[in-house]
Design an enzyme around this catalytic site. Sequence first.
Site, PDB file in Angstrom:
ATOM      1  N   GLY A   1      29.742   0.082  97.446  1.00 35.62           N
ATOM      2  CA  GLY A   1      29.492  -1.047  98.335  1.00 35.62           C
ATOM      3  C   GLY A   1      29.728  -0.646  99.781  1.00 35.62           C
ATOM      4  O   GLY A   1      29.579   0.533 100.148  1.00 35.62           O
TER       5      GLY A   1
ATOM      6  N   ALA B   1      32.129  -3.055 107.666  1.00 33.57           N
ATOM      7  CA  ALA B   1      30.809  -2.560 107.266  1.00 33.57           C
ATOM      8  C   ALA B   1      30.153  -3.602 106.369  1.00 33.57           C
ATOM      9  O   ALA B   1      30.832  -4.409 105.745  1.00 33.57           O
ATOM     10  CB  ALA B   1      30.952  -1.243 106.521  1.00 33.57           C
TER      11      ALA B   1
ATOM     12  N   LYS C   1      48.735  -8.866 106.986  1.00 37.07           N
ATOM     13  CA  LYS C   1      47.292  -9.109 106.973  1.00 37.07           C
ATOM     14  C   LYS C   1      46.972 -10.290 106.047  1.00 37.07           C
ATOM     15  O   LYS C   1      46.116 -11.121 106.343  1.00 37.07           O
ATOM     16  CB  LYS C   1      46.559  -7.841 106.511  1.00 37.07           C
ATOM     17  CG  LYS C   1      45.079  -7.881 106.775  1.00 37.07           C
ATOM     18  CD  LYS C   1      44.391  -6.571 106.517  1.00 37.07           C
ATOM     19  CE  LYS C   1      42.883  -6.730 106.708  1.00 37.07           C
ATOM     20  NZ  LYS C   1      42.116  -5.802 105.906  1.00 37.07           N
TER      21      LYS C   1
HETATM   22  P1  NAP Z   1      31.257  -4.594  98.208  1.00 40.06           P
HETATM   23  O1  NAP Z   1      30.332  -4.229  99.310  1.00 40.06           O
HETATM   24  O2  NAP Z   1      30.966  -5.813  97.401  1.00 40.06           O
HETATM   25  O3  NAP Z   1      31.340  -3.340  97.227  1.00 40.06           O
HETATM   26  C1  NAP Z   1      32.011  -3.343  96.015  1.00 40.06           C
HETATM   27  C2  NAP Z   1      31.327  -2.321  95.121  1.00 40.06           C
HETATM   28  O4  NAP Z   1      32.095  -2.167  93.927  1.00 40.06           O
HETATM   29  C3  NAP Z   1      29.902  -2.729  94.682  1.00 40.06           C
HETATM   30  O5  NAP Z   1      29.038  -1.678  95.029  1.00 40.06           O
HETATM   31  C4  NAP Z   1      30.023  -2.892  93.180  1.00 40.06           C
HETATM   32  O6  NAP Z   1      28.906  -2.453  92.450  1.00 40.06           O
HETATM   33  C5  NAP Z   1      31.171  -1.925  92.886  1.00 40.06           C
HETATM   34  N1  NAP Z   1      31.789  -2.136  91.582  1.00 40.06           N
HETATM   35  C6  NAP Z   1      32.362  -3.246  91.071  1.00 40.06           C
HETATM   36  N2  NAP Z   1      32.806  -3.028  89.823  1.00 40.06           N
HETATM   37  C7  NAP Z   1      32.511  -1.729  89.541  1.00 40.06           C
HETATM   38  C8  NAP Z   1      32.708  -0.903  88.408  1.00 40.06           C
HETATM   39  N3  NAP Z   1      33.302  -1.376  87.305  1.00 40.06           N
HETATM   40  N4  NAP Z   1      32.284   0.375  88.455  1.00 40.06           N
HETATM   41  C9  NAP Z   1      31.652   0.854  89.562  1.00 40.06           C
HETATM   42  N5  NAP Z   1      31.435   0.124  90.664  1.00 40.06           N
HETATM   43  C10 NAP Z   1      31.861  -1.161  90.650  1.00 40.06           C
HETATM   44  O7  NAP Z   1      32.760  -4.726  98.737  1.00 40.06           O
HETATM   45  P2  NAP Z   1      33.395  -4.215 100.119  1.00 40.06           P
HETATM   46  O8  NAP Z   1      32.981  -5.135 101.205  1.00 40.06           O
HETATM   47  O9  NAP Z   1      33.157  -2.757 100.286  1.00 40.06           O
HETATM   48  O10 NAP Z   1      34.929  -4.502  99.835  1.00 40.06           O
HETATM   49  C11 NAP Z   1      35.762  -3.678  99.037  1.00 40.06           C
HETATM   50  C12 NAP Z   1      37.202  -4.045  99.343  1.00 40.06           C
HETATM   51  O11 NAP Z   1      37.488  -3.677 100.692  1.00 40.06           O
HETATM   52  C13 NAP Z   1      37.465  -5.558  99.263  1.00 40.06           C
HETATM   53  O12 NAP Z   1      38.741  -5.808  98.752  1.00 40.06           O
HETATM   54  C14 NAP Z   1      37.367  -6.007 100.710  1.00 40.06           C
HETATM   55  O13 NAP Z   1      38.125  -7.181 100.977  1.00 40.06           O
HETATM   56  C15 NAP Z   1      37.968  -4.799 101.421  1.00 40.06           C
HETATM   57  N6  NAP Z   1      37.524  -4.683 102.827  1.00 40.06           N
HETATM   58  C16 NAP Z   1      36.208  -4.706 103.156  1.00 40.06           C
HETATM   59  C17 NAP Z   1      35.835  -4.558 104.481  1.00 40.06           C
HETATM   60  C18 NAP Z   1      34.369  -4.572 104.891  1.00 40.06           C
HETATM   61  O14 NAP Z   1      34.091  -4.511 106.087  1.00 40.06           O
HETATM   62  N7  NAP Z   1      33.408  -4.625 103.995  1.00 40.06           N
HETATM   63  C19 NAP Z   1      36.818  -4.386 105.468  1.00 40.06           C
HETATM   64  C20 NAP Z   1      38.163  -4.337 105.100  1.00 40.06           C
HETATM   65  C21 NAP Z   1      38.511  -4.491 103.767  1.00 40.06           C
HETATM   66  P3  NAP Z   1      27.440  -3.132  92.503  1.00 40.06           P
HETATM   67  O15 NAP Z   1      26.796  -2.553  93.731  1.00 40.06           O
HETATM   68  O16 NAP Z   1      26.814  -2.650  91.243  1.00 40.06           O
HETATM   69  O17 NAP Z   1      27.663  -4.605  92.567  1.00 40.06           O
END
Ligand code: NAP
Length: 305
Positions: A11, A131, A184
């Site tokens: 992701g 991101a 946080k």
């Molecule tokens: P995201 O874009 O939804 O990505 C999560 C990924 O995990 C998806 O690609 C999903 O696959 C994959 N996934 C879920 N179950 C899986 C499994 N069993 N095996 C393999 N892959 C699996 O989430 P994100 O925004 O990167 O966030 C991740 C964490 O970082 C969260 O806790 C979020 O709060 C934290 N965070 C994010 C940001 C940001 O800017 N995005 C900033 C700070 C903190 P699919 O593609 O198949 O659905």
Amino acid sequence: MSTPWHILGAGSLGTLWATRLARAGLPVRLIVRDVTRLHSYNAADGLTLVENGQANTYAVPGETPDNPEPIRRLLVACKAYDAENAVARLAPRLTPDAEIILLQNGLGSQDAVAARVPHARCISASSTEGAFRDGDWRVVFAGHGFTWLGDAAHPVAPIWLDDLEAAKIPHEWSTDILTRLWRKLALNCAINPLTVLHNCRNGGLQAHHCEVATLCAELAELLQRCGQPAAAENLQQEVERVIQATAANYSSMYQDVANQRRTEISYLLGHACKVAARHQLNLPHLNQLQQRLIAHLRSLGLPSD
Ligand code: NAP
């Protein structure tokens, strides 16, 4: 050859890390959910990172959780509600000296993962990088920030911080990572649920000053009670500063709800209320906020956990 980085979850954050590590010439493997997702990934040329309007694609090898290769260094980049089960599937592949880096927001998922793989060293991270995905296997680097990493059980920094240096991932080893994660979480609890319930940008909360102040007082009480006094210091001032500095932004929870995605409520407000109950601490406004948010999510047909 240096230890490969296995990235679990392609992701936003998983791609942000995988592409920068690969760009630095470090060995990276991407673990996707299943064979269907692997076929989709293999049909793309690799992972694409869009930075300052420039797109670059990196041919990071992909695999499914069933791949037999042992895993020594695992970056978990799933949502908090997926982390425990996703890591449990990989448990048989983890080497006896495996290290797991947990990027999940909030609290609760880190302990759940650690309990599933007790022999592995679990390192928690708190990141201000931003991101988002603008297509499958393609991520936009939206906000430069910083990542703190730490291990509440063992304060010694791991050797692979050199890899982060090489990959130009701004970071620091923290000996008080729990305090950072709690702080946080408290900021998130004071801002994000209210932006959903009042249907506003962060700046819209300036019109709800009293409600925010009441929540901050209860959150500070909770932090004191659970042994995190440093995380309670000047909480309200910082919440107000964040509301002002990010006035034009929509909170991550607001965006999840607006896009009809599951929120991480159980690891944020839900975790705060659970810990308060465990300490027999009565925090009426925080509990009421949780009930209002749950009712709102249900009314929209979204998961409330
Ligand atoms: P995201 O874009 O939804 O990505 C999560 C990924 O995990 C998806 O690609 C999903 O696959 C994959 N996934 C879920 N179950 C899986 C499994 N069993 N095996 C393999 N892959 C699996 O989430 P994100 O925004 O990167 O966030 C991740 C964490 O970082 C969260 O806790 C979020 O709060 C934290 N965070 C994010 C940001 C940001 O800017 N995005 C900033 C700070 C903190 P699919 O593609 O198949 O659905």
